[in-house]
Design an enzyme around this catalytic site. Structure first.
Site, PDB file in Angstrom:
ATOM      1  CG  HIS A 123     -15.006 -43.477 -37.295  1.00 44.18           C
ATOM      2  ND1 HIS A 123     -16.319 -43.041 -37.212  1.00 44.18           N
ATOM      3  CD2 HIS A 123     -15.047 -44.710 -37.869  1.00 44.18           C
ATOM      4  CE1 HIS A 123     -17.118 -43.974 -37.714  1.00 44.18           C
ATOM      5  NE2 HIS A 123     -16.368 -44.991 -38.120  1.00 44.18           N
ATOM      6  CG  ASP A 154     -25.001 -39.911 -39.560  1.00 43.37           C
ATOM      7  OD1 ASP A 154     -24.111 -40.781 -39.665  1.00 43.37           O
ATOM      8  OD2 ASP A 154     -26.095 -39.983 -40.148  1.00 43.37           O
ATOM      9  N   GLY A 155     -21.898 -39.034 -40.271  1.00 46.83           N
ATOM     10  CA  GLY A 155     -21.261 -38.722 -41.549  1.00 46.83           C
ATOM     11  C   GLY A 155     -19.771 -38.966 -41.623  1.00 46.83           C
ATOM     12  CG  ASN A 156     -17.349 -39.299 -38.135  1.00 50.09           C
ATOM     13  OD1 ASN A 156     -17.341 -38.104 -38.349  1.00 50.09           O
ATOM     14  ND2 ASN A 156     -17.441 -39.800 -36.914  1.00 50.09           N
ATOM     15  CB  ILE A 169     -33.798 -38.567 -32.848  1.00 44.06           C
ATOM     16  CG1 ILE A 169     -35.009 -39.396 -32.448  1.00 44.06           C
ATOM     17  CG2 ILE A 169     -34.219 -37.176 -33.267  1.00 44.06           C
ATOM     18  CD1 ILE A 169     -35.738 -38.839 -31.240  1.00 44.06           C
ATOM     19  CB  SER A 170     -30.607 -42.839 -34.690  1.00 46.82           C
ATOM     20  OG  SER A 170     -30.777 -42.640 -36.073  1.00 46.82           O
ATOM     21  NE  ARG A 180     -23.388 -40.658 -44.695  1.00 46.71           N
ATOM     22  CZ  ARG A 180     -24.343 -39.806 -44.313  1.00 46.71           C
ATOM     23  NH1 ARG A 180     -24.980 -39.074 -45.209  1.00 46.71           N
ATOM     24  NH2 ARG A 180     -24.648 -39.686 -43.035  1.00 46.71           N
ATOM     25  CB  SER A 204     -26.053 -46.060 -31.046  1.00 43.37           C
ATOM     26  OG  SER A 204     -25.888 -46.985 -32.107  1.00 43.37           O
ATOM     27  NE  ARG A 250     -28.716 -38.773 -38.164  1.00 40.82           N
ATOM     28  CZ  ARG A 250     -29.006 -40.026 -37.893  1.00 40.82           C
ATOM     29  NH1 ARG A 250     -30.011 -40.325 -37.094  1.00 40.82           N
ATOM     30  NH2 ARG A 250     -28.291 -41.004 -38.417  1.00 40.82           N
ATOM     31  CG  ASN A 309     -23.013 -47.162 -33.605  1.00 39.19           C
ATOM     32  OD1 ASN A 309     -22.746 -46.098 -33.049  1.00 39.19           O
ATOM     33  ND2 ASN A 309     -23.786 -47.206 -34.686  1.00 39.19           N
TER      34      ASN A 309
END
Length: 243
Positions: free
Chosen positions: A39, A22-24, A195-196, A26, A67, A188, A70
């Site tokens: 990404h 996670d965080g690409n 944990i999505s 941002r 996911s 994460r 997404n």
């Protein structure tokens, strides 16, 4: 059984690490870049982490790439992600094969293009004989989807049997990751603490490690910190005393 209280006793490594990358977006926003470049930076980080896990002797690494939720993102971003995924498979599979990486791609492939599905199949086939580390990339994947498809697969394999005969072991054998051990350490990045819908069954007893590092910044050194934290955990699996 080894004495984990003895500092001279080697601590057990996680046999299966799963990462929610996670965080690409941002990461890109902080640099005034389009999300696509974030990404792309995240995709480059994957190579470093796979190599680090292989070097440390971790036999299974699973990455949450895309996911089932997404698809709700803007069409332009989804299209960019699909293109990046295809490019990654085309460019990285030879390197994976040369370094003993077995690639597995799990998730519902029905929404991917025919070209993407063919590329996924070829990448898996090319690396199928490797045994240094198994890299599982979860694409169009969700933990709930996995459990539903496992139940459907069990029913198909056992026609006429009543649902009451379904056991945990039988269901687990039909999960998309049935050939891998359960997750020991779930990481994460990106500062979120959930944990999505990722590997809900497989991570039932996983140690959860959440970090503020955005995925493109999650280095091999950060991975080592997570593993150092893991080996200090008191993993009881429901028992009243340390194992």
């Amino acid at each position: 059984m080894s004495d984990l209280s003895d500092p001279t006793t080697p601590k057990p490594l996680p046999q299966h690490i799963a990462i929610i990358m996670d965080g690409n977006r941002r990461w890109a926003k902080k640099r005034f870049m389009p999300a696509a470049l974030g990404h792309a930076a995240g995709a480059k980080r994957v190579r470093d982490i796979v190599r680090a896990c292989a070097h440390k002797g971790v036999p299974h690494l699973s990455l949450f790439a895309f996911s089932t939720e997404n698809w709700r993102r803007p069409e332009e971003e989804v299209s960019s992600l699909m293109g990046l995924f295809m490019t990654y498979l085309q460019q990285e599979v030879n390197d994976m094969n040369a370094n003993g990486v077995r690639l597995r791609l799990v998730g519902d492939r029905s929404r991917f293009s025919t070209a993407m599905q063919e590329l996924m199949h070829r990448a898996e086939a090319q690396t199928a004989g490797n045994s240094h580390i198994t890299l599982t990339v979860c694409a169009n994947y969700g933990g709930r989807w996995d459990m539903v498809q496992a139940a459907q697969a069990w029913q198909k394999a056992n026609p006429g049997q009543d649902l009451q005969s379904l056991t945990e072991e039988a269901l687990a054998s039909h999960l998309s990751t049935a050939d891998a051990p359960e997750v020991d350490l779930l990481i994460r990045t990106g500062g979120e603490s959930r944990i999505s819908n990722f590997m809900l069954w497989q991570a039932a007893y996983a140690e959860m490690y959440f970090t503020d590092d955005l995925w493109p910044d999650f280095s091999a050194e950060r991975l080592q910190q997570a593993m150092d934290w893991y080996v200090l955990r008191d993993r009881r699996f429901g028992s009243s005393a340390p194992l």
